[in-house]
Design a protein around this motif. Structure first.
Motif, PDB file in Angstrom:
ATOM      1  N   MET A   1       4.543  -5.034   4.003  1.00 32.28           N
ATOM      2  CA  MET A   1       4.035  -3.806   4.671  1.00 32.28           C
ATOM      3  C   MET A   1       2.728  -2.527   4.050  1.00 32.28           C
ATOM      4  O   MET A   1       2.806  -2.053   3.148  1.00 32.28           O
ATOM      5  CB  MET A   1       5.033  -2.567   5.672  1.00 32.28           C
ATOM      6  N   TYR A   2       2.249  -2.834   5.046  1.00 31.65           N
ATOM      7  CA  TYR A   2       1.022  -1.705   4.340  1.00 31.65           C
ATOM      8  C   TYR A   2       0.656  -0.883   6.187  1.00 31.65           C
ATOM      9  O   TYR A   2       0.569  -1.188   7.065  1.00 31.65           O
ATOM     10  CB  TYR A   2      -0.196  -2.720   4.246  1.00 31.65           C
ATOM     11  N   ALA A   3      -0.539   0.035   5.443  1.00 32.71           N
ATOM     12  CA  ALA A   3      -0.336   0.506   6.375  1.00 32.71           C
ATOM     13  C   ALA A   3      -2.588   0.919   6.597  1.00 32.71           C
ATOM     14  O   ALA A   3      -2.060   1.377   5.047  1.00 32.71           O
ATOM     15  CB  ALA A   3      -0.081   2.588   6.595  1.00 32.71           C
TER      16      ALA A   3
ATOM     17  N   THR B   1     -10.755   7.345  13.327  1.00 33.18           N
ATOM     18  CA  THR B   1     -10.384   7.748  14.092  1.00 33.18           C
ATOM     19  C   THR B   1      -9.907   9.057  13.462  1.00 33.18           C
ATOM     20  O   THR B   1     -10.337   9.247  12.252  1.00 33.18           O
ATOM     21  CB  THR B   1      -8.586   6.944  14.138  1.00 33.18           C
ATOM     22  N   THR B   2      -9.486  10.269  13.823  1.00 34.50           N
ATOM     23  CA  THR B   2      -9.485  11.101  13.981  1.00 34.50           C
ATOM     24  C   THR B   2      -7.577  11.318  12.324  1.00 34.50           C
ATOM     25  O   THR B   2      -7.292  10.529  12.325  1.00 34.50           O
ATOM     26  CB  THR B   2      -9.098  12.545  14.643  1.00 34.50           C
TER      27      THR B   2
ATOM     28  N   MET C   1      -2.825   4.906  14.336  1.00 33.69           N
ATOM     29  CA  MET C   1      -2.624   4.648  13.012  1.00 33.69           C
ATOM     30  C   MET C   1      -2.150   2.884  12.935  1.00 33.69           C
ATOM     31  O   MET C   1      -1.530   2.467  13.983  1.00 33.69           O
ATOM     32  CB  MET C   1      -1.447   4.314  11.875  1.00 33.69           C
ATOM     33  N   GLN C   2      -3.459   1.962  12.138  1.00 32.59           N
ATOM     34  CA  GLN C   2      -3.028   0.267  12.629  1.00 32.59           C
ATOM     35  C   GLN C   2      -1.787   0.115  10.924  1.00 32.59           C
ATOM     36  O   GLN C   2      -2.574   0.583  10.552  1.00 32.59           O
ATOM     37  CB  GLN C   2      -4.374  -0.323  12.392  1.00 32.59           C
ATOM     38  N   VAL C   3      -0.833  -0.436  11.552  1.00 37.15           N
ATOM     39  CA  VAL C   3       0.138  -0.807  10.828  1.00 37.15           C
ATOM     40  C   VAL C   3       0.602  -2.763  10.634  1.00 37.15           C
ATOM     41  O   VAL C   3       0.271  -3.918  12.014  1.00 37.15           O
ATOM     42  CB  VAL C   3       1.700  -0.749  11.129  1.00 37.15           C
ATOM     43  N   ILE C   4       0.120  -3.149   9.410  1.00 35.46           N
ATOM     44  CA  ILE C   4       0.031  -4.497   9.059  1.00 35.46           C
ATOM     45  C   ILE C   4       0.492  -4.536   8.607  1.00 35.46           C
ATOM     46  O   ILE C   4       1.419  -4.144   7.695  1.00 35.46           O
ATOM     47  CB  ILE C   4      -0.844  -5.077   8.684  1.00 35.46           C
ATOM     48  N   VAL C   5       1.756  -5.816   8.911  1.00 40.45           N
ATOM     49  CA  VAL C   5       2.928  -6.606   8.244  1.00 40.45           C
ATOM     50  C   VAL C   5       2.479  -8.419   7.704  1.00 40.45           C
ATOM     51  O   VAL C   5       1.623  -8.676   8.133  1.00 40.45           O
ATOM     52  CB  VAL C   5       4.032  -6.599   9.152  1.00 40.45           C
ATOM     53  N   ILE C   6       2.334  -7.711   6.429  1.00 42.88           N
ATOM     54  CA  ILE C   6       2.015  -9.524   5.516  1.00 42.88           C
ATOM     55  C   ILE C   6       3.770  -9.485   5.155  1.00 42.88           C
ATOM     56  O   ILE C   6       4.471  -8.979   4.516  1.00 42.88           O
ATOM     57  CB  ILE C   6       1.318  -8.747   4.362  1.00 42.88           C
ATOM     58  N   GLU C   7       3.851 -10.683   4.885  1.00 42.51           N
ATOM     59  CA  GLU C   7       4.189 -11.866   4.666  1.00 42.51           C
ATOM     60  C   GLU C   7       4.243 -12.141   3.466  1.00 42.51           C
ATOM     61  O   GLU C   7       3.273 -14.094   3.728  1.00 42.51           O
ATOM     62  CB  GLU C   7       4.983 -12.698   6.206  1.00 42.51           C
ATOM     63  N   PRO C   8       3.840 -12.160   2.378  1.00 44.86           N
ATOM     64  CA  PRO C   8       3.309 -12.467   1.277  1.00 44.86           C
ATOM     65  C   PRO C   8       4.085 -13.863   0.927  1.00 44.86           C
ATOM     66  O   PRO C   8       3.512 -14.345   0.267  1.00 44.86           O
ATOM     67  CB  PRO C   8       3.195 -11.428   0.733  1.00 44.86           C
ATOM     68  N   PHE C   9       5.651 -14.709   1.091  1.00 40.39           N
ATOM     69  CA  PHE C   9       6.636 -16.165   0.522  1.00 40.39           C
ATOM     70  C   PHE C   9       6.214 -16.916   1.788  1.00 40.39           C
ATOM     71  O   PHE C   9       5.327 -17.573   1.621  1.00 40.39           O
ATOM     72  CB  PHE C   9       7.718 -15.531   0.531  1.00 40.39           C
ATOM     73  N   VAL C  10       5.587 -16.272   2.272  1.00 35.10           N
ATOM     74  CA  VAL C  10       5.314 -17.403   3.985  1.00 35.10           C
ATOM     75  C   VAL C  10       3.698 -17.953   3.972  1.00 35.10           C
ATOM     76  O   VAL C  10       3.475 -18.736   3.657  1.00 35.10           O
ATOM     77  CB  VAL C  10       5.900 -16.302   5.255  1.00 35.10           C
ATOM     78  N   TYR C  11       3.143 -16.806   3.950  1.00 33.47           N
ATOM     79  CA  TYR C  11       1.265 -17.005   3.575  1.00 33.47           C
ATOM     80  C   TYR C  11       1.615 -17.721   2.347  1.00 33.47           C
ATOM     81  O   TYR C  11       0.889 -18.696   1.893  1.00 33.47           O
ATOM     82  CB  TYR C  11       0.905 -15.146   2.934  1.00 33.47           C
TER      83      TYR C  11
END
Length: 83
Positions: A4-6, A12-13, A18-28
């Motif tokens: 998980m990376y933020a 934005t101020t 805050m945009q949160v992007i969930v990365i699934e490294p093993f699926v990728y």
């Protein structure tokens, strides 16, 4: 690798959203290994099958005949390479 990376949009101020992007490294990585090969993806909305054209950290591109599908990795339940 932390799955998980933020990411904070610099426009934005400090107290803004805050945009949160969930990365699934093993699926990728599994999908990257299938580029140029046929696979079946089961998603929360049904199955998609075809040639894996490209894989990004948030989606995969599947092509079958004249149709191109962009599937979010977070929607994938399982992946099965076709023989």
């Amino acid at each position: 690798m932390n799955p998980m990376y933020a990411y904070r949009n610099p426009q934005t101020t400090q107290n803004g959203p805050m945009q949160v992007i969930v990365i699934e490294p093993f699926v990728y990585e599994a999908l990257r290994s299938l580029i140029g090969k046929r696979a079946v993806l089961d998603t929360t909305r049904g199955s998609v099958s075809g040639m894996v054209i490209d894989a990004k950290v948030d989606h995969v591109v599947i092509q079958e005949h004249d149709s191109t599908f962009f599937v979010r990795l977070s929607e994938i339940v399982w992946i099965m390479p076709e023989s």
